[in-house]
Design a protein around this motif. Structure first.
Motif, short mmCIF file in Angstrom:
data_model
loop_
_atom_site.label_atom_id
_atom_site.label_comp_id
_atom_site.label_asym_id
_atom_site.label_seq_id
_atom_site.Cartn_x
_atom_site.Cartn_y
_atom_site.Cartn_z
N SER A 61 0.86 -1.18 0.00
CA SER A 61 0.00 0.00 0.00
C SER A 61 0.90 1.24 0.00
O SER A 61 2.12 1.13 0.21
CB SER A 61 -0.89 0.01 1.24
OG SER A 61 -0.10 0.21 2.40
N GLU A 62 0.32 2.39 -0.20
CA GLU A 62 1.11 3.63 -0.23
C GLU A 62 1.82 3.86 1.10
O GLU A 62 2.99 4.23 1.14
CB GLU A 62 0.20 4.82 -0.57
CG GLU A 62 0.96 6.03 -1.03
CD GLU A 62 1.85 5.77 -2.24
OE1 GLU A 62 3.00 6.29 -2.24
OE2 GLU A 62 1.44 5.07 -3.17
N HIS A 63 1.13 3.63 2.20
CA HIS A 63 1.73 3.80 3.52
C HIS A 63 2.87 2.81 3.74
O HIS A 63 3.94 3.17 4.21
CB HIS A 63 0.67 3.63 4.61
CG HIS A 63 1.22 3.73 6.00
ND1 HIS A 63 1.68 4.91 6.54
CD2 HIS A 63 1.40 2.78 6.96
CE1 HIS A 63 2.12 4.68 7.76
NE2 HIS A 63 1.95 3.40 8.04
N GLN A 64 2.63 1.55 3.37
CA GLN A 64 3.68 0.53 3.51
C GLN A 64 4.87 0.88 2.62
O GLN A 64 6.01 0.72 3.03
CB GLN A 64 3.14 -0.84 3.12
CG GLN A 64 2.18 -1.43 4.13
CD GLN A 64 1.55 -2.71 3.63
OE1 GLN A 64 1.41 -2.94 2.44
NE2 GLN A 64 1.15 -3.56 4.57
N ARG A 65 4.60 1.37 1.42
CA ARG A 65 5.67 1.71 0.48
C ARG A 65 6.61 2.76 1.08
O ARG A 65 7.83 2.63 1.01
CB ARG A 65 5.07 2.22 -0.83
CG ARG A 65 6.10 2.58 -1.88
CD ARG A 65 5.47 2.85 -3.22
NE ARG A 65 4.73 1.69 -3.73
CZ ARG A 65 5.29 0.63 -4.29
NH1 ARG A 65 6.61 0.57 -4.42
NH2 ARG A 65 4.56 -0.37 -4.73
N SER A 66 6.05 3.79 1.71
CA SER A 66 6.90 4.83 2.29
C SER A 66 7.75 4.26 3.43
O SER A 66 8.92 4.61 3.57
CB SER A 66 6.08 6.03 2.76
OG SER A 66 5.23 5.68 3.81
N GLN A 67 7.17 3.37 4.22
CA GLN A 67 7.93 2.75 5.30
C GLN A 67 9.03 1.84 4.74
O GLN A 67 10.16 1.84 5.23
CB GLN A 67 7.03 1.94 6.22
CG GLN A 67 6.20 2.80 7.14
CD GLN A 67 5.42 1.96 8.12
OE1 GLN A 67 4.47 1.29 7.75
NE2 GLN A 67 5.83 1.99 9.37
N LEU A 68 8.69 1.07 3.72
CA LEU A 68 9.67 0.16 3.12
C LEU A 68 10.82 0.94 2.49
O LEU A 68 11.98 0.53 2.60
CB LEU A 68 8.99 -0.72 2.07
CG LEU A 68 8.00 -1.75 2.63
CD1 LEU A 68 7.14 -2.33 1.51
CD2 LEU A 68 8.73 -2.86 3.37
N GLU A 69 10.50 2.07 1.87
CA GLU A 69 11.56 2.90 1.28
C GLU A 69 12.45 3.48 2.37
O GLU A 69 13.66 3.61 2.19
CB GLU A 69 10.94 3.99 0.41
CG GLU A 69 10.37 3.41 -0.88
CD GLU A 69 9.52 4.38 -1.67
OE1 GLU A 69 9.21 5.49 -1.16
OE2 GLU A 69 9.13 4.02 -2.80
N ARG A 70 11.88 3.80 3.51
CA ARG A 70 12.68 4.28 4.64
C ARG A 70 13.59 3.17 5.15
O ARG A 70 14.74 3.40 5.49
CB ARG A 70 11.76 4.79 5.76
CG ARG A 70 12.48 5.65 6.75
CD ARG A 70 11.57 6.42 7.69
NE ARG A 70 10.26 6.74 7.13
CZ ARG A 70 9.10 6.28 7.65
NH1 ARG A 70 9.10 5.50 8.70
NH2 ARG A 70 7.95 6.62 7.10
N PHE A 71 13.06 1.93 5.21
CA PHE A 71 13.90 0.80 5.61
C PHE A 71 15.09 0.66 4.65
O PHE A 71 16.22 0.44 5.09
CB PHE A 71 13.10 -0.51 5.59
CG PHE A 71 12.00 -0.62 6.61
CD1 PHE A 71 11.97 0.18 7.73
CD2 PHE A 71 11.00 -1.56 6.44
CE1 PHE A 71 10.94 0.07 8.68
CE2 PHE A 71 9.98 -1.69 7.38
CZ PHE A 71 9.95 -0.88 8.49
#
Length: 85
Positions: A61-71
């Protein structure tokens, strides 16, 4: 429903992989006799975490994507710091 469950499981696996790599990095003792072994183990964990993140990004999801990119950014920072030593 299975799609959503798979998406969530992929995200959780990526998050766990990231946390494992981050934890290992924080535990490395740079002047210990086992530093080389610790570094090899960290490299394996980081590579595994990157792979889990890539898998999770495929249907995040968009929210997960931003977190994954931060990881990913944080893992790259770990790699850069280790490579500068």
């Amino acid at each position: 429903m299975p799609y959503h469950k798979d998406k969530q499981q992929a995200f959780q696996a990526a998050q766990q992989g990231f946390e494992d790599a981050q934890g290992l990095y924080s535990e490395i003792v740079r002047d210990s006799a086992s530093y080389g072994h610790q570094l090899k183990h960290l490299k394996n964990e980081v590579n595994e975490a990157f792979q889990q993140i890539e898998n999770a990004l495929e249907n995040a999801s968009e929210h997960q994507r931003s977190q994954l990119e931060r990881f990913q950014q944080d893992l790259r920072s770990i790699v850069n710091e280790v490579n500068m030593e």
